[in-house]
Motif scaffolding. Structure first.
Motif, short mmCIF file in Angstrom:
data_model
loop_
_atom_site.label_atom_id
_atom_site.label_comp_id
_atom_site.label_asym_id
_atom_site.label_seq_id
_atom_site.Cartn_x
_atom_site.Cartn_y
_atom_site.Cartn_z
N ASN A 219 -63.97 0.55 -25.10
CA ASN A 219 -62.95 1.17 -24.24
C ASN A 219 -62.32 2.44 -24.80
N THR B 75 -54.84 5.45 -24.16
CA THR B 75 -55.33 4.55 -25.22
C THR B 75 -55.40 5.22 -26.58
N ASP C 194 -53.86 3.26 -29.33
CA ASP C 194 -54.63 2.07 -29.69
C ASP C 194 -55.80 2.40 -30.59
N SER D 179 -56.31 -2.32 -25.62
CA SER D 179 -57.58 -2.53 -24.94
C SER D 179 -58.78 -2.31 -25.85
N ASP E 112 -60.66 -3.77 -28.12
CA ASP E 112 -60.71 -5.15 -28.58
C ASP E 112 -61.92 -5.50 -29.43
#
Length: 950
Positions: free
Chosen positions: A878, A899, A902, A941, A943
């Motif tokens: 992602n 994102t 992240d 997200s 992961d």
């Protein structure tokens, strides 16, 4: 203009042994057109003790190339040790006849202890290869050595793969070659030895060992003309790189006074004097132009040069028992090392920390580790805390003796000490242990929590912890020893019953059982523990669980405060006398190797000073906005400069490409490895601001370049960003200029390291990496050897198809490409990837799509085209293209990404680990690049992470 001639055409006649000399003598009768046959890249194998024959594939030569390798006995004895390398360059004729004699001399010197164990590579420099790339391209000898052979040796053997582990030595043509390569590539080779060298004459006219016909034939075959010979001569190269050579290279010239090349070598010696290049000048009485007699006349002086070249490493500390002086955390610190291994060997290292009011010498006398170290084969190291008067020293644990130790940065000190032990003293990085008594035991606890990933096991003695709020990054085997009758550090916790200690204590000790429970949890140890009692001593062992480590507690019901087995220091407080502390601690350490893991961000310890907690290094930022490379044209007409240069004589019309550089560097200490960061299309020198700060906080100097032909100003010109991006990424001048910006930045760094007020001596140009995102990824990949596709460029560069020029910078040892390009994308075709020369890591993700019609999988597919080597591709679920840009500096205008936050933690952790592996030579960093080690850094997200290797 060159005004002196200083050497001869001795390369035509000198070699190693009678066979080579005969070949050279025959060549002297050949005409100017001789030698047009294909280069003999593979020689016959020569049998000799400890010498093996090998071939490898050279991209430069486009052929297999042979070499002979001498391997010392120590290489087989210690399979974990790394060894320096001597690259021996033969004289004309091929030199293979002299290999057995040289190998015997190497072996005798090493076994006698006159020289450290080293590998010796007998290079195939062709019969008259001259260690230069021939002008007509038919024999690229220099490129074969620098771009192919040296990396091949480092990849296939256990070498000290830095400039400090490489020495060039050679006779006659080989001495000339050593000067050429050593002076041209000082970032690759620490030491240069020239024995009876030639041809050093910049005009190629005086040839005492060859007739004019042979001289002219060699000139035509190799150099084409005298103008080219002058350009590539050591005389000219030395003048160009004088400052860098003088700052960090060891150089010697040795020649016999009856050698026909003597007068010209003497002139070259004077030339180096005039350039202020330090060097040894050795005249050997009665010696003619003979390699073995030259070496015999040098005698032990030859090995003394080798010892100095390989024994110092990156610091002036020799590997011998005694005091280690280092600078850390802005202070001068010391330690004592005992039972240091011989050069080329490694040993486990036990760091033994003294208590409060003690010092390193007193701990050494009391602890009993010296004799044990020699019988058990480990190195005993006694660090020393901060002096607060009267020979008394203490450690900054955050809650004890704070008034005395102030803001001492003991984490930084112990980090630096361990780095020094591994780099310069033969400490095995997988077997670093720490123990300490009282205040030293408390510091052992603090460091074990802060740097668990650096240690193999710890043993705090008669100590406790002040806080249990921060957990170690990885499980760490621990032995905790206490006495039930300890009045200074009560086993039940609380304040000390010794009034002197109590007054210096700002927080209560945790009960020792709470400390044990903390480590059982952190280590994933198995409950209930196994308990056994012998006399007054009770031992409880909590075995390692799945992925965990052992926790062991020892309590002596009769013991008080002090080092176990040492004499009583104060009446009423007898130390543990049931066992020797040194023997018990080593018994626990002996079978432990480092539990490898990856560091997590550490939370501050309440009540502790910043210096006592594992905070990053402070970072200094220095801007160089007005740098101009006068050797290259400015950016295209009509494109605005990103910043208007200040001062007279600088305007866009003045010419020269501007290369602004922002330097992020730790606020003190060094020298630090260097990373050059390249932004993407439309970026700036702040595009990688947060990443640069992260790396600098972990001991790197980061040079953030602004590429003026593809920066934010060019992106926004005319309010047509998409068209501008397409234009700047197809602009031939910009595509080829970006990697040269990297080279320019490294050149400037060498200048700053030599004399800049704030950077002098703080940049290690022998350890350089590159990184970049998107267009910056291309820049990094090209700098690491991948060649761009010509037919992508506008205007097309003749012939308009195929591959562009080699933009490799040999000073760059590794690279990180964020969103690396795939085949058929800008800027590469499938053939582009084969020329990759150094370890490269790509980081991409399943949503990393930049161009219409392309998929993220194209980037993964391109990885299959990379040649074999120490390469990696990290694949994040992602993650999209914008996530890898991390601008957070003063000029933060990065395009938004939901994102990015992240993705950045895992990117920074992986990038740091990759540079630690290749620029700090930390083999444990490879374990930090596994999916399981990177998993703790995944957020939101993002992961999953996959790691592909080649």
């Amino acid at each position: 203009m060159l005004t002196h001639a200083c050497a001869a055409l001795c390369a035509l006649v000198a070699a190693l042994g009678p066979v080579a000399s005969s070949a050279a003598g025959q060549d002297a009768s050949r005409g100017p057109d001789a030698g047009r046959t294909a280069p003999a890249w593979v020689t016959p194998a020569v049998p000799a003790p400890r010498v093996s024959f090998h071939t490898f594939d050279s991209a430069a030569a486009k052929a297999k190339v042979s070499y002979h390798l001498y391997t010392p006995a120590a290489y087989a004895r210690d399979e974990r040790a790394r060894f320096p390398v001597v690259y021996w360059l033969h004289g004309s004729g091929g030199g293979i006849a002299g290999i057995p004699q040289l190998a015997r001399r190497f072996d005798d010197a090493i076994e006698a202890g006159k020289a450290p164990p080293f590998l010796a590579v007998f290079v195939n420099g062709l019969v008259e290869g001259m260690y230069v790339d021939w002008k007509d391209g038919s024999a690229p000898v220099e490129s074969m050595i620098v771009k192919d052979l040296v990396p091949h040796i480092d990849e296939t053997l256990r070498t000290v793969a830095t400039r400090d582990g490489r020495l060039l030595d050679g006779f006659s043509m080989g001495g000339y070659g050593a000067a050429r390569l050593g002076f041209k590539f000082p970032e690759l080779f620490r030491a240069v030895s020239m024995l009876g060298a030639g041809p050093l004459d910049p005009d190629f006219e005086r040839t005492p060992r060859a007739n004019p016909r042979a001289r002219d034939g060699l000139l035509t075959r190799v150099y084409g003309d005298r103008a080219h010979f002058r350009t590539v001569s050591p005389w000219e190269i030395a003048a160009q790189n004088a400052a860098t050579i003088a700052a960090g290279s060891m150089v010697r010239i040795a020649v016999g006074d009856r050698d026909g090349t003597f007068a010209l070598n003497e002139e070259f010696h004077r030339h180096l004097d005039g350039l202020n290049i330090p060097h040894e000048w050795i005249v050997l009485k009665g010696i003619e132009h003979d390699p073995m007699r030259t070496l015999d006349a040098l005698g032990d002086r030859n090995w003394e040069f080798y010892r100095r070249a390989f024994g110092k490493g990156a610091t002036p500390v020799a590997r011998a028992d005694g005091e280690i002086a280092i600078e850390a955390g802005g202070a001068n610190r010391r330690a004592i090392a005992v039972n240091v291994p011989p050069l080329g060997q490694t040993r486990p290292a036990v760091l033994i920390l003294h208590g409060g009011m003690g010092n390193a010498d007193a701990m050494r006398r009391r602890a009993g580790f010296d004799a044990l170290a020699r019988t058990e084969g480990f190195m005993a190291v006694y660090p020393e805390g901060t002096d607060y008067g009267g020979g008394r020293y203490a450690w900054n644990t955050g809650f004890l003796l704070r008034r005395q130790v102030g803001e001492a940065d003991d984490i930084a000190y112990l980090d630096t000490l361990i780095d020094t032990l591994v780099r310069d003293y033969g400490a095995d990085p997988s077997r670093i242990y720490m123990t300490g008594g009282s205040n030293g035991g408390m510091m052992t606890f603090v460091y074990a929590v802060a740097r668990a990933q650096r240690l193999a096991a710890v043993a705090p003695v008669v100590a406790s912890m002040f806080t249990l709020e921060q957990s170690p990054a990885v499980p760490l085997p621990i032995l905790i020893i206490n006495g039930s009758k300890d009045e200074e550090v009560p086993i039940e916790g609380g304040m000390s019953r010794n009034q002197l200690v109590r007054r210096a204590q700002t927080a209560a000790y945790k009960p020792v059982q709470d400390v044990v429970d903390f480590w059982v949890r952190a280590n994933k140890s198995v409950r209930p523990g196994v308990t056994r009692t012998a006399g007054t001593v009770t031992t409880t062992t909590y075995p390692a669980g799945d992925g965990g480590a052992v926790t062991e507690q020892v309590v002596d019901s009769a013991g008080g405060h002090g080092w176990p087995g040492a004499p009583q220091r104060r009446e009423g407080n007898s130390p543990i006398m049931a066992f020797s502390g040194a023997e018990r601690v080593w018994q626990f350490f002996a079978d432990k190797s480092r539990a490898i893991g990856v560091a997590k961000a550490a939370a501050p310890v309440p009540g502790a000073s910043a210096a006592a907690t594992p905070v990053p290094l402070k970072v200094d930022v220095i801007e160089f906005p007005e740098l101009v490379d006068p050797t290259r044209p400015g950016i295209a007409p009509g494109v605005p400069q990103p910043k208007e240069p200040a001062g007279p004589g600088h305007s866009p019309a003045a010419g020269g490409r501007r290369v602004p550089i922002k330097v992020h560097v730790p606020a003190g200490g060094g020298p630090y490895p260097v990373v050059v960061a390249s932004h993407g299309a439309g970026g700036s020198w702040d595009t990688h601001f947060a990443q640069a700060q992260h790396l600098a906080a972990h001991g790197y100097a980061v040079l953030c370049i602004e590429h003026v032909g593809s920066n934010r100003e060019r992106l926004t010109q005319g309010f047509r960003p998409m068209k501008n991006i397409e234009a700047m990424t197809r602009d031939a001048s910009e595509v080829l200029a970006r990697p040269k910006d990297v080279a320019f930045a490294i050149d400037r760094a060498a200048e700053w390291n030599g004399g800049h007020e704030r950077l002098k001596g703080r940049l290690d140009l022998s350890r350089v990496g590159a990184m970049g995102h998107s267009y910056g990824a291309y820049t990094t990949m090209a700098t690491c050897g991948m060649r761009p596709a010509l037919d992508w460029l506008e205007p097309a560069i003749a012939p308009g198809k195929g591959l562009g020029p080699d933009l490799l910078d040999p000073r760059v040892r590794c690279g990180v490409a964020l969103s690396p390009q795939g085949a058929g994308e800008p800027f590469f075709i499938p053939e582009s990837f084969a020329s990759l020369r150094v370890p490269l890591m790509g980081i991409s993700g399943s949503r990393d799509i930049q161009q219409a019609g392309r998929t993220a999988e194209d980037r993964k597919a391109a990885f299959a085209l990379w040649p074999k080597g120490d390469h990696r591709l990290l694949w994040l679920s992602n993650a999209n293209h914008l996530d890898f840009s991390d601008s957070s500096g003063s000029d933060d205008r990065a395009l938004p990404s939901s994102t990015r936050a992240d993705v950045q933690p895992v990117v920074r952790a992986a990038t740091l680990a990759f540079f630690d592996l290749h620029l700090k030579s930390d083999p444990s960093a490879a374990q930090r690049l596994t999916p399981s080690a990177l998993a703790p850094f995944l957020r939101g997200s993002i992961d999953s992470v996959d790691v592909l290797t080649k």
